[in-house]
Design an enzyme around this catalytic site. Structure first.
Site: not given
Ligand SMILES: Cc1cc2nc3c(=O)[nH]c(=O)nc-3n(C[C@H](O)[C@H](O)[C@H](O)COP(=O)(O)O)c2cc1C
Length: 381
Positions: A78, A128, A130, A165, A276, A307, A310-311, A330
């Site tokens: 998500p 997902q 919140y 951030r 996250h 998560d 992962i690339r 993500g």
């Molecule tokens: C731009 C962005 C927005 C995100 N928004 C949410 C969100 O709305 N809800 C949530 O549970 N996680 C959010 N995440 C975390 C992702 O679900 C996930 O945990 C994370 O992107 C995994 O790492 P990766 O980007 O390296 O694959 C967000 C991540 C990114 C990069």
């Protein structure tokens, strides 16, 4: 640029096609970004065991996550504001995931609404959640997810207050974007993106606008989170959610053995080892470095997913080898989306699948479901 071959290629292309404030929103972590960097870097420290002269025919990446069939053990994570990486981004990514045969998880903070995504998909997606202070609104979100036929609820546990951030603050990030000279310039230099946005009406938070009451400042994500998200959220609330949802439940944002045991105690179907994407507690360990400890802590009481960082398909294989039944991406799919829309998400999934398939074969395995620690030559964790 020739056809992207790696997730890094898609990232480079997305950087050129997505306005800076939204590209930066994806490519950022909290504070010094040390956890964001560690998520990716720590995969590199794990070495694979090369095997030769074993039958490599008839390979399969097919697996299951929470009892649902998946073409490979990779779901789309998500992500908020996905419809700002590309017009109607959540709808396009959901369709790409459905066609590929992997789960798509829609964020509460998405641009396209639950109903929008349901209108363009034919199979169930995941939602997902919140948890906000306004419990009536949360109940209505749960009801809407049920009505849309969502087959899993992913409750995010690691964002009751927002990690800082810096890039988002410096960029003045908002959805819809502001129209200051700086923001107009960022958008004007991305004409293809503007064209897409001009053709869609979806520019705000589709799940919230028109649904939640007393929302005073939704455009500012940080102000809105501070005002609406419930900092008192506790394990007992998971029971409250479970009672209302009744379906498959996944708890996202576990990075500690004790929390993992508590997640298993709730009777949820899976937990996601996650920080996250390095966007919350900077200085926390990488997800992959915590995975073996968490798998050991919960045994088979709850399915463990991961998560963060992962690339490549190699990274997925390493996570599976260390005990993850499923993984999520993500940024890799966001970069694909920003670079090339739906086709880019498909490409991201195909890149990962191909890398995983070849790696699995060269490690002497033919079925992802049989991949275990025996494919690892060296692991610091
Ligand atoms: C731009 C962005 C927005 C995100 N928004 C949410 C969100 O709305 N809800 C949530 O549970 N996680 C959010 N995440 C975390 C992702 O679900 C996930 O945990 C994370 O992107 C995994 O790492 P990766 O980007 O390296 O694959 C967000 C991540 C990114 C990069």
């Amino acid at each position: 640029m020739s056809k992207p071959l790696t997730i890094a290629d898609l990232k480079a292309l997305a950087r050129r096609r997505v306005p800076k404030m939204f590209f930066d929103y994806a490519d950022s972590g909290a504070w010094t970004e040390s956890t964001y960097r560690a998520n990716e870097a720590d995969f590199a420290g794990i070495k694979l065991r090369q095997r030769v002269l074993v039958d490599m025919t008839d390979r399969s990446l097919k697996s299951e996550m929470i009892g649902q069939k998946v073409a490979m053990p990779v779901a789309l994570a998500p992500t908020g504001l996905t419809g700002m990486q590309h017009a109607d981004g959540e709808m396009l990514a959901a369709k790409a995931a459905e066609e590929f045969g992997v789960p798509f998880t829609l964020s509460t903070m998405s641009i396209c609404s639950i109903e929008d995504v349901a209108s363009v998909t034919t199979k169930p997606f995941w939602f997902q959640l919140y948890v906000m202070k306004d419990r009536a609104f949360i109940e209505s979100l749960i009801e809407r997810a049920k009505k849309a036929g969502c087959s899993a609820l992913v409750v995010t546990a690691d964002l009751q207050i927002l990690g800082q951030r810096h890039k988002d603050l410096r960029n003045g990030l908002s959805a819809p974007p502001k129209f200051t000279p700086k923001h107009i310039w960022q958008m004007a230099t991305r004409p293809q993106w503007c064209l897409g946005m001009a053709r869609t009406k979806r520019h705000g938070f589709g799940n919230i606008v028109g649904h939640a009451t007393n929302v005073s400042d939704l455009s500012s994500l940080s102000a809105w989170t501070a005002e609406q998200f419930d900092p008192r959220l506790s394990w007992s609330d998971v029971a409250w959610i479970k009672e209302r949802w009744k379906g498959k439940l996944i708890i996202k944002g576990i990075l500690d053995e004790e929390d993992a045991r508590a997640a298993a105690d709730t009777g949820a179907d899976a937990l996601i080892v996650s920080n996250h994407g390095g966007r919350q507690l900077d200085g926390a360990p990488s997800s992959i470095s915590m995975l073996p400890k968490i798998v050991e802590a919960v045994g088979d009481r709850i399915e463990v997913h991961l998560d963060g960082g992962i690339r490549s398909g190699q990274d997925v294989l390493k996570a599976v080898a260390l005990g993850a039944k499923g993984t999520y991406i993500g940024r890799p799919f966001l970069y694909g989306l920003g670079a090339m829309g739906k086709e880019g998400v498909e490409l991201a999934l195909n890149i990962i699948a191909k890398e995983m398939d070849i790696t699995m074969a060269l490690c002497g395995k033919r079925d992802i479901r049989t991949v275990d620690r025996s494919v690892i030559a060296h692991c610091p964790y």
